[in-house]
Write an enzyme that holds these catalytic residues in place. Structure first.
Site, PDB file in Angstrom:
ATOM      1  CE1 TYR A  65      -1.457  -5.124   4.064  1.00 42.43           C
ATOM      2  CE2 TYR A  65      -0.722  -4.792   1.613  1.00 42.43           C
ATOM      3  CZ  TYR A  65      -1.089  -4.463   3.008  1.00 42.43           C
ATOM      4  OH  TYR A  65      -1.077  -2.998   3.038  1.00 42.43           O
ATOM      5  CB  SER A  84       4.221   3.548   6.239  1.00 42.17           C
ATOM      6  OG  SER A  84       3.331   4.113   7.037  1.00 42.17           O
ATOM      7  CD  GLU A 115      -2.158   3.809  14.023  1.00 41.32           C
ATOM      8  OE1 GLU A 115      -3.136   4.060  13.634  1.00 41.32           O
ATOM      9  OE2 GLU A 115      -0.925   3.543  13.449  1.00 41.32           O
ATOM     10  N   GLY A 119       0.275  -4.605  11.773  1.00 44.94           N
ATOM     11  CA  GLY A 119       0.470  -3.633  10.770  1.00 44.94           C
ATOM     12  C   GLY A 119      -0.176  -2.311  11.073  1.00 44.94           C
ATOM     13  CB  THR A 132      -0.947   0.118   1.334  1.00 43.79           C
ATOM     14  OG1 THR A 132      -1.710  -1.399   1.133  1.00 43.79           O
ATOM     15  CG2 THR A 132      -1.826   1.325   1.307  1.00 43.79           C
ATOM     16  CB  SER A 138      -2.924  -3.913   7.683  1.00 45.79           C
ATOM     17  OG  SER A 138      -1.448  -4.302   7.485  1.00 45.79           O
ATOM     18  CE  LYS A 157       1.986  -4.725   5.470  1.00 42.49           C
ATOM     19  NZ  LYS A 157       0.827  -3.928   6.031  1.00 42.49           N
TER      20      LYS A 157
END
Length: 347
Positions: free
Chosen positions: A143, A245, A229, A226, A51, A202, A200
């Protein structure tokens, strides 16, 4: 590159695809980018063409070239290079998987198809199985990013027990959302995909992630969180690593959090997580996405990431100025001769 049998763990940077101002891929800075990740951020694993890398906005030819450049530049410097090969077309995904194997990547990952969606676990696994079979010697990762794919949440209830919601003529109707939780997908997946090595994840659903961990102790999967925060929460639940990221430019600080967690200094680990959250919370309120990530990485690393590809729009100068001020206040940026005493700064 590391042996493909080596378990993927620790921080994995979801790499940005650098572009020129006219929207062409800027291959010339990827070598510098590798060195920056390793030397400045302490990050030696990468996730390419995901992404953050605008993988679905690149042509198949471009994705192949980007993958080749990362593998070439990362040789003897990076531990693992995982290439995302997911696509809406099975044939394209298979082509990218085969190519990843040919160039010496360390693993491949696949996102769920998100236009004509797989509507249950078996359908999704059948798709993933066909992709994995095109690179039978490479570790395979799923993913899971339901916020973008819609492949997770229960479908709206169809009338009279039917499978589909008829917003289109009946012959063309498809589910709006697919009910495939990660926990469910992992159940028995290696029986159908022997190369399956991990996930992964997310998503913010810690119940789903926790059950992925709890129900798979014996399988030694790489369970990679993933949501940057919330990484500390993922670690507490049993994450073996993380893909994100922000590890492009906050990798060093996040590694400090991982080290504190490993030595059971949970107070320090929490402090690091809160500090990282202060920045992410700040930029989210400004509007934070791939475009803004490129701007922040350019600011922090000094390596030009360029604009995103349409339909994304370039981050504004106002965003960049505000992000810079926040990074400085948290001691995430170093300026010669300048010392900021802001109490927000991480210790």
């Amino acid at each position: 590159m590391a042996s493909p049998k080596k378990k993927l763990h620790g921080l994995v940077a979801a790499t940005i695809t650098p572009m020129t101002e006219n929207g062409e891929i800027n291959f010339s800075v990827i070598g510098q980018y590798v060195d920056y990740l390793v030397r400045e951020q302490g990050v030696k694993n990468i996730f390419v063409n995901g992404t953050t890398g605008e993988g679905l906005s690149l042509s198949v030819s471009e994705r192949r070239q980007v993958a080749e450049e990362w593998v070439t530049q990362g040789r003897n410097k990076l531990d693992q290079v995982v290439i995302h090969v997911g696509a809406l077309s099975l044939k394209e995904s298979q082509e990218l998987a085969q190519h990843a194997a040919e160039i010496g990547a360390d693993g491949i990952a696949v996102i769920a198809p998100f236009f004509l969606k797989p509507w249950n676990k078996d359908v999704l696994i059948n798709f993933l199985k066909e992709v994995a079979a095109s690179a039978p010697a490479l570790p395979f990762y799923y993913y899971h990013i339901p916020a973008l794919t819609g492949v997770k949440n229960p479908r709206p209830k169809a009338p009279q027990g039917q499978d589909c919601v008829y917003l289109l003529p009946p012959a063309l109707s498809v589910p709006l959302q697919s009910q495939v939780r990660a926990e469910e997908l992992l159940d028995g997946i290696q029986d159908k995909i022997p190369t399956f090595q991990g996930l992964k994840f997310s998503d913010t659903d810690l119940l789903d992630f926790g059950q992925c961990v709890d129900q798979n102790h014996q399988r030694q999967f790489s369970l990679l969180f993933g949501v940057d925060e919330q990484l500390l929460s993922g670690l507490v639940m049993g994450a073996t690593g993380a893909v994100g990221s922000t590890y492009n430019y906050l990798g060093k600080k996040t590694n400090e959090m991982l080290e504190a967690f490993e030595r059971k200094d949970f107070s320090s680990a929490l402090n690091y997580q809160f500090c990282i959250q202060r920045f992410i919370n700040f930029v989210v309120k400004l509007g934070f996405g791939v475009s803004q990530t490129k701007a922040i990485m350019t600011l922090v690393s000094g390596i030009p990431m360029g604009p995103p590809r349409l339909p994304l729009q370039k981050a504004t100068r106002e965003f960049t100025d505000n992000a810079e001020a926040k990074l400085k206040s948290l001691d995430f940026l170093s300026f010669t001769g300048v010392k900021d005493g802001n109490l927000e700064a991480c210790s």
